[in-house]
Design an enzyme around this catalytic site. Structure first.
Site, PDB file in Angstrom:
ATOM      1  N   CYS A  88       0.841  -1.192   0.000  1.00 24.26           N
ATOM      2  CA  CYS A  88       0.000   0.000   0.000  1.00 24.26           C
ATOM      3  C   CYS A  88       0.883   1.252   0.000  1.00 24.26           C
ATOM      4  O   CYS A  88       1.994   1.240   0.525  1.00 24.26           O
ATOM      5  CB  CYS A  88      -0.909   0.007   1.236  1.00 24.26           C
ATOM      6  SG  CYS A  88      -2.074   1.392   1.246  1.00 24.26           S
ATOM      7  N   ASP A 129       0.438   3.785   1.704  1.00 19.43           N
ATOM      8  CA  ASP A 129       0.383   4.375   3.048  1.00 19.43           C
ATOM      9  C   ASP A 129       1.790   4.700   3.574  1.00 19.43           C
ATOM     10  O   ASP A 129       2.673   3.837   3.581  1.00 19.43           O
ATOM     11  CB  ASP A 129      -0.324   3.384   3.996  1.00 19.43           C
ATOM     12  CG  ASP A 129      -0.716   4.032   5.312  1.00 19.43           C
ATOM     13  OD1 ASP A 129       0.162   4.616   5.976  1.00 19.43           O
ATOM     14  OD2 ASP A 129      -1.907   3.949   5.682  1.00 19.43           O
ATOM     15  N   ARG A 184       2.881   4.968   6.385  1.00 23.05           N
ATOM     16  CA  ARG A 184       3.288   4.260   7.601  1.00 23.05           C
ATOM     17  C   ARG A 184       3.783   2.850   7.327  1.00 23.05           C
ATOM     18  O   ARG A 184       4.105   2.104   8.248  1.00 23.05           O
ATOM     19  CB  ARG A 184       2.102   4.209   8.582  1.00 23.05           C
ATOM     20  CG  ARG A 184       1.618   5.569   9.016  1.00 23.05           C
ATOM     21  CD  ARG A 184       0.248   5.493   9.656  1.00 23.05           C
ATOM     22  NE  ARG A 184      -0.774   5.045   8.711  1.00 23.05           N
ATOM     23  CZ  ARG A 184      -2.060   4.866   9.020  1.00 23.05           C
ATOM     24  NH1 ARG A 184      -2.461   5.077  10.247  1.00 23.05           N
ATOM     25  NH2 ARG A 184      -2.925   4.476   8.107  1.00 23.05           N
ATOM     26  N   HIS A 202      -2.127  -4.072   4.953  1.00 25.37           N
ATOM     27  CA  HIS A 202      -1.950  -3.666   6.354  1.00 25.37           C
ATOM     28  C   HIS A 202      -3.296  -3.398   6.994  1.00 25.37           C
ATOM     29  O   HIS A 202      -4.234  -2.920   6.333  1.00 25.37           O
ATOM     30  CB  HIS A 202      -1.031  -2.441   6.465  1.00 25.37           C
ATOM     31  CG  HIS A 202      -1.596  -1.191   5.881  1.00 25.37           C
ATOM     32  ND1 HIS A 202      -2.090  -0.166   6.660  1.00 25.37           N
ATOM     33  CD2 HIS A 202      -1.772  -0.789   4.603  1.00 25.37           C
ATOM     34  CE1 HIS A 202      -2.527   0.806   5.877  1.00 25.37           C
ATOM     35  NE2 HIS A 202      -2.350   0.461   4.623  1.00 25.37           N
ATOM     36  N   CYS A 225      -5.997   0.083   6.988  1.00 26.76           N
ATOM     37  CA  CYS A 225      -5.777   0.671   5.663  1.00 26.76           C
ATOM     38  C   CYS A 225      -6.905   1.660   5.338  1.00 26.76           C
ATOM     39  O   CYS A 225      -8.084   1.293   5.299  1.00 26.76           O
ATOM     40  CB  CYS A 225      -5.725  -0.427   4.603  1.00 26.76           C
ATOM     41  SG  CYS A 225      -5.420   0.212   2.938  1.00 26.76           S
TER      42      CYS A 225
HETATM   43 CO    CO Z   1      -3.368   1.193   3.063  1.00 25.66          CO
END
Ligand code: CO
Length: 215
Positions: free
Chosen positions: A45, A47, A49, A101, A104
């Site tokens: 992803c 993302d 993080r 994750h 998400c």
């Molecule tokens: Co995500």
């Protein structure tokens, strides 16, 4: 407010990082500039993080990475397919890791009944997965738990999608050993969990598809 045109602090960080890296390994950059030889393709992803290399403790040169919102592998996405084909056919990576994750935002947005703009077209794929698995998901009473399960189901679906590409089908067909793994990362403890859906052949893929009722 006008955005700043000079992100000086990022260049400072970069200079420090390059200097530190050179100090601990003087030929690091000259070696990497000559060639990359990663064993792994990471499909994760976007993302912020979930930084691929850091999570698995791999250095530059060791992990080929493709990231998008929701770590999706869509059969007509030339961007993802090109990364996959380059990684399998040219770099001859041995492992494709699809890593989702928990928590998400993309998966959560896919299930919300309010518009988010263009990205809703991309996330429609996640909603389709939820529809296909509605019996299992509807049986989970807590919203947070249901979303966690959908994050897992999404990874499993993408593992199957990778396996069904001409790229993996051809690689397996010519006897090139390539495994596809499905993992999930927990933002709360920084730990990865193996979803145990690893496939290394057409036969294993068929069996995973049957188990996932996605054939
Ligand atoms: Co995500």
């Amino acid at each position: 407010m006008t955005p700043v045109k000079n992100l000086a602090h990022l260049f400072e960080n970069n200079q420090k990082w390059a200097a530190q890296t050179c100090q601990s390994c003087p030929d690091f950059f000259s070696r990497l500039a000559a060639q990359q030889n990663p064993d792994y393709l990471w499909i994760g992803c976007s993302d912020s993080r979930v930084p691929a290399n850091e999570i698995v403790g791999l250095l530059p040169g060791e992990l080929f990475v493709h990231r998008n919102v929701g770590n999706l592998v869509i059969h007509t996405d030339m961007n993802c397919l090109s990364a996959l084909q380059y990684a399998v056919d040219l770099l001859k990576i041995k492992h494709v890791i699809v890593c989702g994750h928990y928590g998400c935002g993309g998966i959560a947005a896919a299930m919300e009944d309010r518009p988010h703009g263009l990205v809703d077209n991309w996330l429609r794929h996640v909603r389709d997965i939820a529809h296909r698995n509605h019996a299992e998901l509807d049986a989970i009473p807590k919203d947070a738990e249901r979303l966690r399960r959908l994050c897992e189901l999404n990874v499993i679906d993408q593992v199957i999608n990778v396996g069904n590409t001409t790229i993996l089908q051809d690689a397996w067909g010519r006897g090139q050993p390539t495994a596809i793994h499905g993992w999930i990362y927990d933002l709360h403890d920084g730990l990865l969990r193996d979803l145990d859906v690893c496939v290394t052949s057409r036969m294993e893929l068929d069996s995973l598809q049957r188990k996932s009722k996605l054939c």
